[in-house]
Design a protein around this motif. Structure first.
Motif, PDB file in Angstrom:
ATOM      1  N   SER A  26       0.877  -1.174   0.079  1.00 25.77           N
ATOM      2  CA  SER A  26       0.019   0.009   0.068  1.00 25.77           C
ATOM      3  C   SER A  26       0.667   1.222   0.171  1.00 25.77           C
ATOM      4  CB  SER A  26      -1.115  -0.045   1.158  1.00 25.77           C
ATOM      5  OG  SER A  26      -1.802  -1.221   1.145  1.00 25.77           O
ATOM      6  N   TRP A  27       1.796   1.178   0.837  1.00 26.65           N
ATOM      7  CA  TRP A  27       2.889   2.300   0.697  1.00 26.65           C
ATOM      8  C   TRP A  27       3.445   2.503  -0.607  1.00 26.65           C
ATOM      9  CZ3 TRP A  27       7.788   2.700  -0.384  1.00 26.65           C
ATOM     10  CH2 TRP A  27       8.707   3.982  -0.148  1.00 26.65           C
ATOM     11  N   PHE A  28       3.852   1.651  -1.199  1.00 30.61           N
ATOM     12  CA  PHE A  28       4.608   1.580  -2.563  1.00 30.61           C
ATOM     13  C   PHE A  28       3.649   2.148  -3.596  1.00 30.61           C
ATOM     14  CE2 PHE A  28       6.016  -0.171  -6.412  1.00 30.61           C
ATOM     15  CZ  PHE A  28       7.129   0.402  -6.730  1.00 30.61           C
ATOM     16  N   ALA A  29       2.332   1.503  -3.659  1.00 32.46           N
ATOM     17  CA  ALA A  29       1.481   1.968  -4.255  1.00 32.46           C
ATOM     18  C   ALA A  29       1.271   3.552  -4.354  1.00 32.46           C
ATOM     19  CB  ALA A  29       0.024   1.413  -4.539  1.00 32.46           C
ATOM     20  N   ALA A  30       1.008   3.966  -3.010  1.00 27.78           N
ATOM     21  CA  ALA A  30       0.955   5.426  -2.878  1.00 27.78           C
ATOM     22  C   ALA A  30       2.041   6.440  -3.536  1.00 27.78           C
ATOM     23  CB  ALA A  30       0.644   5.817  -1.485  1.00 27.78           C
ATOM     24  N   ALA A  31       3.165   5.915  -3.158  1.00 25.09           N
ATOM     25  CA  ALA A  31       4.636   6.480  -3.335  1.00 25.09           C
ATOM     26  C   ALA A  31       4.656   6.286  -5.013  1.00 25.09           C
ATOM     27  CB  ALA A  31       5.801   5.769  -2.614  1.00 25.09           C
ATOM     28  N   ALA A  32       4.370   5.443  -5.479  1.00 28.20           N
ATOM     29  CA  ALA A  32       4.480   5.284  -6.926  1.00 28.20           C
ATOM     30  C   ALA A  32       3.737   6.334  -7.692  1.00 28.20           C
ATOM     31  CB  ALA A  32       4.418   3.723  -7.502  1.00 28.20           C
ATOM     32  N   ILE A  33       2.406   6.503  -7.278  1.00 28.75           N
ATOM     33  CA  ILE A  33       1.649   7.547  -7.902  1.00 28.75           C
ATOM     34  C   ILE A  33       2.222   9.018  -7.706  1.00 28.75           C
ATOM     35  CG2 ILE A  33      -0.657   8.702  -7.539  1.00 28.75           C
ATOM     36  CD1 ILE A  33      -1.864   5.832  -6.745  1.00 28.75           C
ATOM     37  N   GLY A  34       2.573   9.222  -6.328  1.00 27.31           N
ATOM     38  CA  GLY A  34       3.231  10.434  -5.941  1.00 27.31           C
ATOM     39  C   GLY A  34       4.370  10.880  -6.991  1.00 27.31           C
ATOM     40  N   HIS A  35       5.372   9.755  -7.101  1.00 25.75           N
ATOM     41  CA  HIS A  35       6.525   9.835  -7.867  1.00 25.75           C
ATOM     42  C   HIS A  35       6.176  10.276  -9.509  1.00 25.75           C
ATOM     43  CE1 HIS A  35       8.847   8.379  -4.691  1.00 25.75           C
ATOM     44  NE2 HIS A  35       9.972   8.298  -5.410  1.00 25.75           N
ATOM     45  N   ALA A  36       5.039   9.633  -9.949  1.00 30.16           N
ATOM     46  CA  ALA A  36       4.580   9.496 -11.334  1.00 30.16           C
ATOM     47  C   ALA A  36       4.125  11.227 -11.571  1.00 30.16           C
ATOM     48  CB  ALA A  36       3.563   8.630 -11.356  1.00 30.16           C
ATOM     49  N   ILE A  37       3.224  11.713 -10.701  1.00 29.52           N
ATOM     50  CA  ILE A  37       3.043  13.050 -10.827  1.00 29.52           C
ATOM     51  C   ILE A  37       4.071  14.014 -10.563  1.00 29.52           C
ATOM     52  CG2 ILE A  37       1.346  14.803  -9.596  1.00 29.52           C
ATOM     53  CD1 ILE A  37      -0.206  12.625  -8.374  1.00 29.52           C
ATOM     54  N   PHE A  38       5.008  13.772  -9.797  1.00 29.70           N
ATOM     55  CA  PHE A  38       6.226  14.492 -10.022  1.00 29.70           C
ATOM     56  C   PHE A  38       6.962  14.568 -11.241  1.00 29.70           C
ATOM     57  CE2 PHE A  38      10.268  15.672  -7.713  1.00 29.70           C
ATOM     58  CZ  PHE A  38      10.235  17.008  -7.779  1.00 29.70           C
ATOM     59  N   VAL A  39       7.099  13.344 -11.812  1.00 28.15           N
ATOM     60  CA  VAL A  39       7.777  13.317 -13.170  1.00 28.15           C
ATOM     61  C   VAL A  39       7.130  14.132 -14.080  1.00 28.15           C
ATOM     62  CG1 VAL A  39       8.210  11.754 -14.890  1.00 28.15           C
ATOM     63  CG2 VAL A  39       8.820  10.898 -12.654  1.00 28.15           C
ATOM     64  N   VAL A  40       5.781  13.973 -14.122  1.00 28.41           N
ATOM     65  CA  VAL A  40       4.913  14.769 -15.171  1.00 28.41           C
ATOM     66  C   VAL A  40       5.175  16.349 -15.110  1.00 28.41           C
ATOM     67  CG1 VAL A  40       2.525  15.340 -15.821  1.00 28.41           C
ATOM     68  CG2 VAL A  40       3.077  12.865 -15.160  1.00 28.41           C
ATOM     69  N   TYR A  41       5.131  16.540 -13.754  1.00 29.86           N
ATOM     70  CA  TYR A  41       5.469  18.035 -13.323  1.00 29.86           C
ATOM     71  C   TYR A  41       6.591  18.379 -13.880  1.00 29.86           C
ATOM     72  CZ  TYR A  41       7.461  21.722 -10.791  1.00 29.86           C
ATOM     73  OH  TYR A  41       7.927  22.936 -10.280  1.00 29.86           O
ATOM     74  N   ILE A  42       7.794  17.642 -13.827  1.00 26.48           N
ATOM     75  CA  ILE A  42       9.153  18.103 -14.406  1.00 26.48           C
ATOM     76  C   ILE A  42       9.329  17.976 -15.859  1.00 26.48           C
ATOM     77  CG2 ILE A  42      11.509  17.239 -14.558  1.00 26.48           C
ATOM     78  CD1 ILE A  42      11.132  16.007 -11.587  1.00 26.48           C
ATOM     79  N   LEU A  43       8.629  17.041 -16.390  1.00 31.85           N
ATOM     80  CA  LEU A  43       8.534  17.119 -17.705  1.00 31.85           C
ATOM     81  C   LEU A  43       7.677  18.164 -18.502  1.00 31.85           C
ATOM     82  CD1 LEU A  43       7.779  13.174 -18.543  1.00 31.85           C
ATOM     83  CD2 LEU A  43       9.770  14.322 -19.012  1.00 31.85           C
ATOM     84  N   ALA A  44       6.672  18.530 -17.825  1.00 30.72           N
ATOM     85  CA  ALA A  44       5.812  19.788 -18.340  1.00 30.72           C
ATOM     86  C   ALA A  44       6.112  20.958 -18.257  1.00 30.72           C
ATOM     87  CB  ALA A  44       4.492  19.589 -17.734  1.00 30.72           C
ATOM     88  N   VAL A  45       6.994  21.330 -16.957  1.00 31.21           N
ATOM     89  CA  VAL A  45       7.440  22.531 -16.641  1.00 31.21           C
ATOM     90  C   VAL A  45       8.873  22.836 -17.017  1.00 31.21           C
ATOM     91  CG1 VAL A  45       7.805  23.965 -14.674  1.00 31.21           C
ATOM     92  CG2 VAL A  45       5.844  22.672 -14.708  1.00 31.21           C
ATOM     93  N   PHE A  46       9.923  21.946 -16.978  1.00 33.63           N
ATOM     94  CA  PHE A  46      11.363  22.161 -17.115  1.00 33.63           C
ATOM     95  C   PHE A  46      12.005  21.691 -18.425  1.00 33.63           C
ATOM     96  CE2 PHE A  46      10.712  21.737 -12.435  1.00 33.63           C
ATOM     97  CZ  PHE A  46      11.232  22.860 -12.083  1.00 33.63           C
ATOM     98  N   TYR A  47      11.210  20.783 -19.122  1.00 33.31           N
ATOM     99  CA  TYR A  47      11.894  20.204 -20.171  1.00 33.31           C
ATOM    100  C   TYR A  47      11.433  21.168 -21.399  1.00 33.31           C
ATOM    101  CZ  TYR A  47      13.783  15.660 -19.038  1.00 33.31           C
ATOM    102  OH  TYR A  47      14.674  14.624 -18.579  1.00 33.31           O
ATOM    103  N   PRO A  48      10.413  21.761 -21.634  1.00 36.52           N
ATOM    104  CA  PRO A  48      10.083  22.553 -22.757  1.00 36.52           C
ATOM    105  C   PRO A  48      10.971  23.573 -22.808  1.00 36.52           C
ATOM    106  CG  PRO A  48       8.100  21.701 -21.843  1.00 36.52           C
ATOM    107  CD  PRO A  48       9.183  21.359 -21.049  1.00 36.52           C
TER     108      PRO A  48
END
Length: 275
Positions: A26-48
């Protein structure tokens, strides 16, 4: 006859080992979701902007120690730290999923090599920025994040050495320690926003970004996950007692709830609004 009638109604004994497994999943599932959101944020804000303008793409971004005119080495460190974060934050959870290891072993190996490389380079870049740019916090902040950087380098070396030696059981443990240390920047943001949401930011001077809670969190962002991981390793041993496993579950459940609150607060307060 009485025993036959009564036995189906008897409660099953509590399986502490299974409770540990379910709680960790359960902990890992929540952490994986949180990591995924952070990755999308980095890709959307910093990469372009970086892809469009190179080092100058750091200008105007919400990034401590971003672009500085004339500081080519520092700007390169900042860019590499940001770009490689996608591999570190996004690749870490993928490496820990058993189904990925079983169904795509080659992908697992190459992602593992990429993860090690990204974690090491990102850590070195972070250490360089910490001691040359002095962006936020104070000396305590610099020391706490530097300890994490050193731990990442040590864990990466030991994970690589045990893998090359074929000691895969040891490799798994060092890889998990590396994941916890390399995810400290994510833990920090999640815990910070969760604490701010629950307490209003008690113990934090937002202007100077100092205060007792931030000093505590500076160490806790990696020491607490690492301590829980070692406790988990002990709970997996055949000699582990039930009360130890129950105590572990009783500690990890509220920490997971707090982490979930932090993920929500960070997503709504930091990441999604800036996309």
């Amino acid at each position: 006859m009485n025993e036959a009638v009564l036995s189906p109604s008897l409660p099953k004994p509590f399986d502490a080992r299974r409770a540990v497994t379910l709680t960790v999943k359960s902990w890992f599932a929540a952490a994986a979701i949180g990591h995924a959101i952070f990755v999308v944020y980095i890709l959307a804000v910093f990469y372009p902007p970086i892809a469009q303008s190179g080092l100058h793409g750091l200008e105007g971004l919400h990034l401590p120690g971003g672009f500085r005119e004339g500081d080519t080495l520092g700007n390169l460190a900042a860019v590499s730290h940001v770009l490689l974060a996608v591999i570190v934050i996004g690749g870490g959870p993928l490496q820990l999923i058993p189904a990925v290891r079983r169904s795509a072993p080659n992908f697992h190996r190459w992602l593992g090599r990429s993860y090690l490389f990204a974690a090491v380079i990102s850590s070195i870049a972070g250490l360089y920025m910490t001691w040359t740019r002095h962006t936020i916090g104070n000396l305590i902040s610099q020391i706490t994040i530097s300890i994490d950087g050193v731990l990442i380098l040590v864990f990466a070396f030991l994970a690589l050495r045990t893998a090359m030696a074929g000691r895969f059981s040891e490799h798994r443990r060092w890889a998990l320690r590396l994941f916890m240390a390399a995810s400290a920047v994510w833990f920090f943001r999640v815990a910070l926003m969760g604490w701010a949401m629950l307490t209003g930011g008690w113990g934090i001077d937002w202007k100077s970004f100092t205060g007792p809670f931030l000093y505590f969190l500076g160490f806790a962002q990696y020491l607490l996950p690492l301590a829980m991981l070692e406790w988990y390793f002990h709970c997996q041993k055949p000699v582990a007692r039930q009360h130890t496993q129950i105590a572990f579950v009783g500690t990890l459940v509220p920490l997971t709830i707090f982490m979930a609150i932090g993920i929500f607060a960070a997503s709504m307060g930091m990441w999604l609004p800036r996309m």
